[in-house]
Enzyme design. Sequence first.
Site, short mmCIF file in Angstrom:
data_model
loop_
_atom_site.label_atom_id
_atom_site.label_comp_id
_atom_site.label_asym_id
_atom_site.label_seq_id
_atom_site.Cartn_x
_atom_site.Cartn_y
_atom_site.Cartn_z
N HIS A 55 -11.15 -2.69 3.38
CA HIS A 55 -11.07 -2.34 4.80
C HIS A 55 -11.80 -1.05 5.15
O HIS A 55 -11.82 -0.66 6.31
CB HIS A 55 -9.58 -2.23 5.18
CG HIS A 55 -8.91 -1.11 4.42
ND1 HIS A 55 -8.68 -1.18 3.07
CD2 HIS A 55 -8.49 0.10 4.81
CE1 HIS A 55 -8.14 -0.05 2.66
NE2 HIS A 55 -8.00 0.75 3.69
N ASP A 56 -12.33 -0.35 4.15
CA ASP A 56 -13.10 0.88 4.41
C ASP A 56 -14.60 0.64 4.24
O ASP A 56 -15.40 1.55 4.44
CB ASP A 56 -12.69 2.00 3.44
CG ASP A 56 -11.26 2.46 3.67
OD1 ASP A 56 -10.77 2.36 4.81
OD2 ASP A 56 -10.63 2.92 2.70
N ASP A 80 0.87 -1.17 0.00
CA ASP A 80 0.00 0.00 0.00
C ASP A 80 0.91 1.23 0.00
O ASP A 80 1.78 1.35 0.87
CB ASP A 80 -0.86 -0.03 1.27
CG ASP A 80 -2.25 0.50 1.04
OD1 ASP A 80 -2.36 1.62 0.52
OD2 ASP A 80 -3.22 -0.20 1.39
N GLU A 94 -6.54 4.40 -5.69
CA GLU A 94 -7.79 4.79 -5.03
C GLU A 94 -8.09 6.22 -5.45
O GLU A 94 -7.62 7.17 -4.83
CB GLU A 94 -7.60 4.70 -3.51
CG GLU A 94 -8.89 4.90 -2.77
CD GLU A 94 -8.70 5.34 -1.32
OE1 GLU A 94 -9.59 5.07 -0.52
OE2 GLU A 94 -7.69 5.97 -0.99
N ASP A 116 -2.91 4.82 -2.21
CA ASP A 116 -3.89 5.44 -1.31
C ASP A 116 -4.13 6.91 -1.66
O ASP A 116 -3.18 7.67 -1.90
CB ASP A 116 -3.31 5.35 0.11
CG ASP A 116 -4.30 5.78 1.17
OD1 ASP A 116 -5.31 5.09 1.34
OD2 ASP A 116 -4.06 6.82 1.82
C1 NOJ Z 1 -7.96 5.50 2.29
C2 NOJ Z 1 -7.68 4.26 3.09
O1 NOJ Z 1 -8.24 3.16 2.44
C3 NOJ Z 1 -8.25 4.50 4.46
O2 NOJ Z 1 -8.28 3.34 5.24
C4 NOJ Z 1 -7.43 5.59 5.10
O3 NOJ Z 1 -8.00 5.91 6.34
C5 NOJ Z 1 -7.40 6.84 4.24
N1 NOJ Z 1 -7.19 6.57 2.84
C6 NOJ Z 1 -6.28 7.74 4.69
O4 NOJ Z 1 -5.04 7.20 4.35
#
Ligand code: NOJ
Length: 555
Positions: A330-331, A98, A258, A198
């Site tokens: 994970h989000d 990541d 992302e 990210d």
């Molecule tokens: C996206 C990530 O997937 C998330 O888990 C994170 O809190 C934020 N970006 C900040 O890095």
Amino acid sequence: MKEKWWKKSVIYQIYPKSFKDSNGDGIGDLNGIIEKIDYLADLGIDVIWLCPINVSPMMDNGYDIADYYNVDPVFGTNEDFERLIACAKERGIKILMDLVVNHCSNQHKWFQEAVKNPEGEYAGYFLIEETSGKEPNNIRCYNGTSAWERIGESNRFYFHSFSKEQPDLNWANPNVRQEIIRMMKFWQKKGIAGFRIDAIGNIKKTKEALAQTILPTDGTDGMVSVDKYVLMQDGIEAYLAELRDEVFERYDMFTVAEVSVPEGKMEEFVGEHGFFSTVFDFSYTDMDVEKSNGKEWKKRFTIREMREKIFASQNMIEKYGWGSPYLENHDQPRSVNKYIPEESIGYESKTALGALYFFLRGTPFIYQGQELGMENYPFSDISQIRDPFAVQRYEQSVKNGENPQKDMEYFRARGRDNSRTPMQWDESVYAGFSEEEPWIAVNPDYETINAKAERQNDKSVYHFYKKMIALRKQSEYSDVLTYGDFSPIESDEDALIGYYRSNGEKRVAVLVNFGEGEAAIPKQLANGKRILDNQDRWNTERLLPYQAVLIAEGE
Ligand code: NOJ
């Protein structure tokens, strides 16, 4: 269509804190992943995406990096990581890291230096403004508070898109970009195959974002969302081209970013010579969310809308490049709770949901536990929540005199902790994840939903995922299911979601009845060959509730 190793791959996402604890501290680690590598090889995946493992105070579970060159001791050592890369390689599995470079941790030495020395080199690594005493402007960060944080007692403020512990890096500074590139090469040399990147859409800020001017508000708090001023701003292209030319392309890496890309920029981002191999599309994974007053809330949607969103996403990506179908990460909460009404959650509906996304055009991602049909946690109290963003939101509501139970309701349905509970390996204490109490509670359903039980039962979500992977990768349909064109199957049935994958030689229909009643099978498909079915009963005219089939035409 260029053939690439990653187009034929299936990617498995690991949230290291919650996958497997090998040393009894209640936190997952790299040796835990090594212990379970054969489980992954047996499932049939090709690539692991590891959420951040670098040194971090773990305020945001690793998305706040304090040392880009070392593995956090809680996860192990750099040598453990090298061993993981090697033993994965022996099984034909590649590793993605990541890449978290929109921001770092406020514990990073760059930031500490910037704080100490306003005139020094590192002050230029961040976005710091000096004012006469107030925040430079009224931008609201993603956590609902000001995007500006005062440095100590001074009148200097630094900018953060996420929490105040995650200061944004100043990408306009060429030294910052060179540091990042150097670090990426360091990990590439260790043998990683690419990166999940990210929050990369945030790296370029507008002038207004950093100016000392009050901006028009979009809420009752007098603030305005950071999005408009930092997402996908003109000029970001030059920064991304640098990463592509110096690292991604040079080492034939796979990259998934992302970032939400408007159609007009798709070609540049994911085309033949795009910045990335692919980007995540949030359109159907976030279709149950609406924003009001700077906060996200749960929203209802219909199956028809779901079908439209998925099709629109496929049609768009097919025009320009390659997709990355996913249901969970994970989000996100567990997908079965998001897409299936509670009373219908079960083997049939879980596997139907799996079939629905798994054969879309692109490289499919599976999030740990998704292959077991893991479900949301029944959160009832804020003390059970570990996600800092949720805790901050709850506290903010209390402070503002709003009803925090409404936030709890949202967390229960949609909180990020739902997917962060420990992986459920077996029915033993702590679900076989650890021998000690885990950092976040195990879902109470672990005695029935766990890898051991799923593997013992032939008719399980796990075995269905395994079959889907094998069909995609090692069957006479691999080619068409990988490179074949996508086209929707039209139907008047509200709950039927169907599409074709076709090349010059073969055409496979993916038909999913995503509803509680039966659904008519389009006539032209009645006589095809069923190459996958999640149910035992078959009738050439009607699909049973939550029946999912793949039909190869003309065979
Ligand atoms: C996206 C990530 O997937 C998330 O888990 C994170 O809190 C934020 N970006 C900040 O890095």
